[in-house]
Design an enzyme around this catalytic site. Sequence first.
Site, PDB file in Angstrom:
ATOM      1  N   GLU A 236      39.728  -2.114  13.310  1.00 25.62           N
ATOM      2  CA  GLU A 236      39.181  -1.474  12.122  1.00 25.62           C
ATOM      3  C   GLU A 236      39.774  -0.088  11.945  1.00 25.62           C
ATOM      4  O   GLU A 236      39.950   0.653  12.914  1.00 25.62           O
ATOM      5  CB  GLU A 236      37.656  -1.379  12.240  1.00 25.62           C
ATOM      6  CG  GLU A 236      36.992  -0.915  10.959  1.00 25.62           C
ATOM      7  CD  GLU A 236      35.483  -0.979  11.050  1.00 25.62           C
ATOM      8  OE1 GLU A 236      34.927  -2.063  10.836  1.00 25.62           O
ATOM      9  OE2 GLU A 236      34.886   0.061  11.369  1.00 25.62           O
TER      10      GLU A 236
ATOM     11  N   ASP B 200      36.354  -3.406  17.214  1.00 27.54           N
ATOM     12  CA  ASP B 200      35.541  -2.515  16.387  1.00 27.54           C
ATOM     13  C   ASP B 200      35.365  -1.234  17.197  1.00 27.54           C
ATOM     14  O   ASP B 200      34.477  -1.140  18.047  1.00 27.54           O
ATOM     15  CB  ASP B 200      34.191  -3.162  16.079  1.00 27.54           C
ATOM     16  CG  ASP B 200      33.302  -2.268  15.229  1.00 27.54           C
ATOM     17  OD1 ASP B 200      33.841  -1.474  14.431  1.00 27.54           O
ATOM     18  OD2 ASP B 200      32.074  -2.365  15.363  1.00 27.54           O
TER      19      ASP B 200
ATOM     20  N   ASP C  60      28.267  -4.848  17.370  1.00 23.86           N
ATOM     21  CA  ASP C  60      29.653  -4.390  17.499  1.00 23.86           C
ATOM     22  C   ASP C  60      30.585  -5.552  17.836  1.00 23.86           C
ATOM     23  O   ASP C  60      31.711  -5.615  17.338  1.00 23.86           O
ATOM     24  CB  ASP C  60      29.761  -3.286  18.553  1.00 23.86           C
ATOM     25  CG  ASP C  60      28.993  -2.035  18.148  1.00 23.86           C
ATOM     26  OD1 ASP C  60      29.190  -1.568  17.013  1.00 23.86           O
ATOM     27  OD2 ASP C  60      28.194  -1.541  18.959  1.00 23.86           O
TER      28      ASP C  60
END
Length: 164
Positions: A67, A7, A139
């Site tokens: 991501e 992430d 996260d």
Amino acid sequence: MKLIGLDPGLGCTGWGVITAKGNSLSHIANGQIRTDAKASMSERLATLAEGLRAILAEHAPDEAGIEEVFVNTNAQSTLKLGQARGALMLVLADTGVPIGEYAARFVKKAVVGTGGADKAQIHAMVSVLLPGAKIAGADAADALAIAITHAHHRASARAVGAAA
């Protein structure tokens, strides 16, 4: 198959490593790579790259999920996120780790069942899917969700390929 989820973020990049054997998922490790907000952009990107290299050396994942950049209202934030993501992708490419890219809404839908899930819902579902995992923050939970999504996406792609 060992998978890492990332992430990306300039200030904090979450990471999570899992194993996937068929439909069975197991947690290996997770954490965060943090950068100093007072450091220069190049120093912060180097910190992310060095942190990821250390994680890859320790856990040797077979593949990665990351991501995609989402465009938010602040163009500067989007640009910084893109730079952080680029530094991480370069390290993965340099080390020969294949990369799957996933939109945030796709990850949320895959893990929680709705593309509008919030961070608490993601954290809760990751805890259900990886029982006993001590998650190092939001996260890291997002990164584990990305790894889980990558595992499911791989399994679905294999099933479709076998059926064809």
